[in-house]
Design a protein around this motif. Structure first.
Motif, PDB file in Angstrom:
ATOM      1  N   HIS A  89      -9.512  -4.398  -1.830  1.00  0.00           N
ATOM      2  CA  HIS A  89      -8.825  -4.423  -2.717  1.00  0.00           C
ATOM      3  C   HIS A  89      -7.770  -5.565  -3.199  1.00  0.00           C
ATOM      4  O   HIS A  89      -6.939  -6.076  -2.225  1.00  0.00           O
ATOM      5  CB  HIS A  89      -7.659  -3.205  -2.475  1.00  0.00           C
ATOM      6  N   GLY A 144      -2.963   7.233   3.637  1.00  0.00           N
ATOM      7  CA  GLY A 144      -3.131   5.771   3.138  1.00  0.00           C
ATOM      8  C   GLY A 144      -3.220   4.625   4.288  1.00  0.00           C
ATOM      9  O   GLY A 144      -3.744   3.710   3.934  1.00  0.00           O
ATOM     10  N   ALA A 178       0.858  -1.416   0.072  1.00  0.00           N
ATOM     11  CA  ALA A 178       0.082  -0.085  -0.126  1.00  0.00           C
ATOM     12  C   ALA A 178       0.840   1.348  -0.007  1.00  0.00           C
ATOM     13  O   ALA A 178       0.640   2.303  -0.651  1.00  0.00           O
ATOM     14  CB  ALA A 178      -0.936   0.033   1.251  1.00  0.00           C
ATOM     15  N   ALA A 203      -5.565  -6.063   0.404  1.00  0.00           N
ATOM     16  CA  ALA A 203      -6.052  -4.759   1.545  1.00  0.00           C
ATOM     17  C   ALA A 203      -7.268  -5.348   2.131  1.00  0.00           C
ATOM     18  O   ALA A 203      -8.256  -5.528   1.222  1.00  0.00           O
ATOM     19  CB  ALA A 203      -6.075  -3.421   0.850  1.00  0.00           C
ATOM     20  N   GLU A 251      -5.750   0.915   7.157  1.00  0.00           N
ATOM     21  CA  GLU A 251      -4.903  -0.380   7.381  1.00  0.00           C
ATOM     22  C   GLU A 251      -5.347  -0.963   8.717  1.00  0.00           C
ATOM     23  O   GLU A 251      -5.415  -0.289   9.767  1.00  0.00           O
ATOM     24  CB  GLU A 251      -3.339  -0.253   7.314  1.00  0.00           C
TER      25      GLU A 251
END
Length: 283
Positions: free
Chosen positions: A269, A158, A104, A261, A162
């Motif tokens: 993802h 980003g 990522a 992800a 997570e």
């Protein structure tokens, strides 16, 4: 060997490609040995000199990468790497449980300008001072500080989504089990409604040239893979420091590496590397 590992770590983070990173490091060493013996002896820190040279090479490569990718067939993705490389331990354990080469993060780095990427990697990943970085990118130390701050903000954004590595691994294992059944009804509960699957075939192998969006279409894509390749096996593996998937054909050759992800209990993802040029470290 330690110096080479450091240089490869720098170059891979900057370029997102093991092959390009190896080329950059090789060129850096070529320039070192092109110096006269007296010139080499006059350099206080050979590794600092090499990092500077390799970073400048990477900056040049990044500057031309956008033009090269305009001719690329389909989507371009960074090259995934396993926890370690088998060939004599070289080019080293670039991704061994290291969040600084998480997939990522590599994707976030792809959104940065070449200078931003070099500044962020050298300062935040390797602790180089802004004064030294300024000489590499041709900006002032203050400008480098601002670029690092902007890049850091993008990285934080980003990473907000997570999940805990253990929870992530649990979802990936459940997803793998459901995929092996080849049944859309088993897959759909594990896919986020807005899931996206992006594949990189590089024009070398069959792969969607545009992202596949939505749970139903992604499930159909995955089930179709097993229909076309009935002897396919899919295993959970460490992909850039987090749980991902590796697909192999009946002969045991790796045909795809998938970075994943997750969000909650679902996959949100899939980044599917199919380009064989980017799978050499997995064979």
């Amino acid at each position: 060997m330690q110096d080479r590992r450091l240089l490869l770590g720098v170059a891979y983070r900057m370029l997102g490609s093991v092959a390009d990173a190896e080329d950059a490091v090789q060129e850096g060493y070529a320039r070192w040995y092109a110096l006269s013996a007296s010139d080499r002896e006059a350099i206080d820190s050979p590794i600092a000199w090499l990092v500077t040279v390799v970073s400048r090479i990477c900056l040049d490569v990044l500057g031309s990468a956008r033009r090269r990718r305009e001719r690329y067939v389909g989507e371009w993705l960074p090259e995934p790497v396993p926890a370690s490389f088998a060939a004599g331990g070289d080019p080293a354990e670039l991704a061994a449980h290291d969040e600084e080469v998480g997939y990522a993060l590599l994707l976030v780095l792809e959104t940065m300008t070449p200078a931003e990427r070099v500044v962020f990697v050298l300062h935040d990943a390797f602790g180089y001072p802004f004064a030294d970085i300024a000489a590499i990118v041709g900006r002032s130390a203050g400008a480098c500080r601002q670029m690092a701050s902007s890049a850091r903000r993008r990285v934080r954004e980003g990473r907000r989504r997570e999940v805990d590595p253990a929870d992530h691994a649990r979802v990936v294992a459940a997803f793998q089990d459901a995929w092996r059944k080849g049944d859309p009804d088993s897959l759909l509960p594990l896919l986020d409604p807005a899931v996206a699957a992006v594949a990189d075939g590089g024009g070398r192998v069959t792969a969607p040239t545009a992202p596949v969006l939505g749970a139903a279409d992604v499930a159909a894509l995955l089930v179709g893979v097993y229909t076309r390749v009935p002897d396919l096996t899919v295993e959970v593996a460490d992909v850039n420091g987090r749980a991902g998937l590796v697909a192999k054909d009946g002969a045991g050759a790796v045909t795809a590496v998938i970075a994943v992800a997750t969000a909650g209990d679902r996959v949100r993802h899939l980044w599917v590397m199919r380009n064989p040029d980017k799978l050499t470290a997995w064979q």
